[in-house]
Design an enzyme around this catalytic site. Structure first.
Site, PDB file in Angstrom:
ATOM      1  N   LYS A 259       0.872  -1.188   0.000  1.00 20.23           N
ATOM      2  CA  LYS A 259       0.000   0.000   0.000  1.00 20.23           C
ATOM      3  C   LYS A 259       0.906   1.235   0.000  1.00 20.23           C
ATOM      4  CE  LYS A 259      -3.940  -2.033   2.441  1.00 20.23           C
ATOM      5  NZ  LYS A 259      -4.997  -1.907   1.415  1.00 20.23           N
ATOM      6  N   ARG A 333      -9.945 -12.091   1.667  1.00 20.05           N
ATOM      7  CA  ARG A 333     -10.764 -13.168   1.102  1.00 20.05           C
ATOM      8  C   ARG A 333     -10.058 -14.519   1.177  1.00 20.05           C
ATOM      9  NH1 ARG A 333     -11.138  -9.905  -4.429  1.00 20.05           N
ATOM     10  NH2 ARG A 333     -10.872  -8.258  -2.885  1.00 20.05           N
TER      11      ARG A 333
HETATM   12  N1  BES Z   1      -8.019  -4.159   4.024  1.00 13.32           N
HETATM   13  C1  BES Z   1      -8.225  -3.746   2.703  1.00 13.32           C
HETATM   14  C2  BES Z   1      -9.561  -3.045   2.476  1.00 13.32           C
HETATM   15  C3  BES Z   1      -9.825  -1.760   3.191  1.00 13.32           C
HETATM   16  C4  BES Z   1      -9.698  -0.555   2.533  1.00 13.32           C
HETATM   17  C5  BES Z   1     -10.246  -1.751   4.503  1.00 13.32           C
HETATM   18  C6  BES Z   1      -9.970   0.625   3.183  1.00 13.32           C
HETATM   19  C7  BES Z   1     -10.517  -0.570   5.160  1.00 13.32           C
HETATM   20  C8  BES Z   1     -10.388   0.631   4.498  1.00 13.32           C
HETATM   21  C9  BES Z   1      -8.181  -4.962   1.760  1.00 13.32           C
HETATM   22  O1  BES Z   1      -7.389  -6.020   2.168  1.00 13.32           O
HETATM   23  C10 BES Z   1      -7.647  -4.483   0.454  1.00 13.32           C
HETATM   24  O2  BES Z   1      -6.559  -4.003   0.436  1.00 13.32           O
HETATM   25  N2  BES Z   1      -8.439  -4.609  -0.596  1.00 13.32           N
HETATM   26  C11 BES Z   1      -8.062  -4.184  -1.893  1.00 13.32           C
HETATM   27  C12 BES Z   1      -8.486  -5.257  -2.864  1.00 13.32           C
HETATM   28  C13 BES Z   1      -8.000  -5.034  -4.268  1.00 13.32           C
HETATM   29  C14 BES Z   1      -6.515  -5.250  -4.344  1.00 13.32           C
HETATM   30  C15 BES Z   1      -8.716  -5.982  -5.179  1.00 13.32           C
HETATM   31  C16 BES Z   1      -8.784  -2.885  -2.200  1.00 13.32           C
HETATM   32  O3  BES Z   1      -9.964  -2.774  -1.872  1.00 13.32           O
HETATM   33  O4  BES Z   1      -8.159  -1.983  -2.703  1.00 13.32           O
HETATM   34 ZN    ZN Z   2      -5.322  -5.803   1.585  1.00 14.99          ZN
END
Ligand code: BES
Ligand code: ZN
Ligand code: ZN
Length: 481
Positions: A259, A333
């Site tokens: 991230k 997931r």
């Molecule tokens: N933990 C994050 C999702 C999230 C985002 C939680 C903002 C709380 C606040 C999750 O694991 C994630 O990073 N999801 C990605 C998925 C993508 C790579 C398909 C996302 O939503 O960007």
């Molecule tokens: Zn994630």
């Protein structure tokens, strides 16, 4: 915090009086404050006011119900009024307040909502401050009202205590709260409240071939855990259990798909679903609800590391499904897949999973609600109703079969991302692949952690979302409401 036993000492205690817009007469004992109250009442203004009359500290709660408003807004406005009283009482360094007959203004459930808003506002996370204690002065609330039963106050206290501990562990950074700590915390709550807890260590997780959880854990130096909680009282109204599954990513760096640009901040909240499941089990068991309930929380951090998952890897979930990794940041997931497979062995009446799963859901709901996706289950409407009542509202998204196409892989059974379209839906579709029972998926990425402006009882940081929702749902599930 709440009781209807009177306080022992009146020092630092203030009285709270309630007035409604339909009040015919205001007693003269309020002296020149009477005009203020009359004016507010006439103008239909809801307000909380502090007065020091030389001898006593007094608070006035003036409430004017808005007309033609949905019932969920009416209750929420009352929570907000409770929140205002809490802030005002603390600003005047009040230690205890006596609520004088709130049912002259509110019905019983409205009075409890008022108390709920008040108590939720009083939360503080101070563990890492040098002074190590709360800034708020308010500690006790006495409800001087025969209509409000001590049992209702006890139930509210216990439920809000469960919300508090949920917030505490979500607010705790990973340096103090890793997957093992999460398992130990569940054990502690189980011991205190009477539910059984089994925490699988890495060896046992390996024995169960949980390739999703082990895959995400590859980048970590901490071991994963898989926590199973069970509350099965003799008087349970249901034979088949209600199963809660919660995402327990104790920190999400994104892994090798790191991230960047500041989006890593707040990712200590990525076990918000798991925390809510522990909180819900705590609320249910401490209140002795006659329900057979199970909680499952797979936990690990998601890090970069020498051996961390990379794009193109293929891992195998505990049911044998192979998954092509196309983004290591779509890790929730993967660990939930193993938990949903595991849930099947309980022959559940319903499985509800809670997860801070996608930015896509967060972008749609913001902090205002939860993204709900489900298969064909009669319990969906009860969940939506529960959400309105506690104001943790659930917005339903479609689960059209065409979305399945987006998670097809050339080299494995499925892949872990679905592209730019409907990110919260393709994530739910991924989970659905492992589901063989009635199921509701709650994506709480939006409301789990407030990083924007605080409002009313929604202070910055962890919100504890899901605990009041699941507790309310559980009561409806067994016909207790
Ligand atoms: N933990 C994050 C999702 C999230 C985002 C939680 C903002 C709380 C606040 C999750 O694991 C994630 O990073 N999801 C990605 C998925 C993508 C790579 C398909 C996302 O939503 O960007
Ligand atoms: Zn994630
Ligand atoms: Zn995550």
């Amino acid at each position: 915090m709440f009781t209807n036993k009177p306080p022992k000492s009146l020092k630092e205690t203030a009285k709270v009086y309630f007035f409604s817009s339909t009040a015919k007469t205001i007693p003269d004992i309020f002296g020149n404050q009477k005009n203020y109250i009359v004016e507010c009442v006439k103008a239909g203004k809801s307000d909380v006011k502090f007065v020091f009359n030389g001898i006593d500290k007094l608070f006035f709660v003036i409430y004017s119900p808005s007309k033609n408003t949905d019932s969920e807004y009416i209750l929420e406005d009352i929570r907000i009024l409770g929140s205002q009283l809490c802030k005002l009482a603390n600003s005047h360094r009040t230690n205890a307040i006596i609520l004088e007959k709130p049912t002259s203004l509110f019905n019983s459930s409205q009075t409890l909502a008022f108390l709920e808003g008040l108590e939720l506002t009083n939360y503080e996370f101070f563990r890492h401050l040098k002074k190590g204690g709360p800034s708020n002065s308010l500690e006790n609330v006495f409800v001087n009202d025969k209509i409000i039963k001590e049992e209702s106050l006890t139930e509210l206290n216990k439920t809000l205590y469960a919300v508090k501990i949920t917030k505490d562990i979500v607010n705790e950074p990973v340096i103090f709260f890793n997957a093992t700590d999460l398992g130990n915390f569940a054990k502690k709550q189980g011991k205190a409240n009477g539910f059984s807890v089994h925490v699988m260590n890495k060896k046992e997780i390996e024995k169960n071939k949980m390739g999703g959880l082990l895959g995400v854990n590859k980048g970590s130096i901490d071991e994963p855990t898989f926590t199973v909680m069970q509350y099965k009282p003799k008087n349970a109204k249901n034979k088949k259990p209600l199963v809660f599954v919660g995402k327990g990513v104790v920190y999400d760096t994104g892994g090798n798909n790191l991230k960047i640009n500041g989006v890593m901040g707040t990712m200590k909240c990525d076990m918000g679903g798991g925390a809510a499941v522990i909180g819900a089990l705590t609320a249910i068991s401490s209140n002795r609800l006659p329900i057979y309930a199970v909680g499952i929380v797979p936990a690990t951090d998601n890090r970069i590391g020498l051996n961390a998952l990379v794009q193109d890897d293929i891992i195998t979930i505990s049911d044998g499904t192979t998954v092509e990794i196309q983004n290591t940041d779509a890790e929730g997931r993967l660990i939930l897949a193993d938990a949903l497979v595991y849930a099947k062995k309980y022959n559940p009446a319903l499985v509800i999973d809670l997860a801070t799963l996608t930015g896509a859901a967060s972008n749609v709901t913001g902090p205002y609600g939860i993204a709900l996706m489900a298969n064909k289950t009669k319990y969906k409407t009860i969940m939506v109703e529960s959400g309105k009542e506690v104001y943790e509202r659930c917005a339903e998204f479609v689960m059209w079969r065409e979305y399945n196409e987006l998670i097809k892989s050339d080299v494995a059974d499925i892949k872990n991302i679905g592209g730019p379209t409907g990110g919260m839906i393709t994530a739910a579709k991924f989970l659905e692949h492992f589901v063989s029972y009635d199921w509701i998926h709650l994506d709480i990425a939006g409301p789990a952690f407030i990083s924007g402006a605080a409002s009313h009882y929604h202070h910055k940081g962890a919100s504890g979302v899901g605990v009041r929702l699941l507790y309310n749902f559980a009561k409806k599930f067994i016909g207790k409401k």
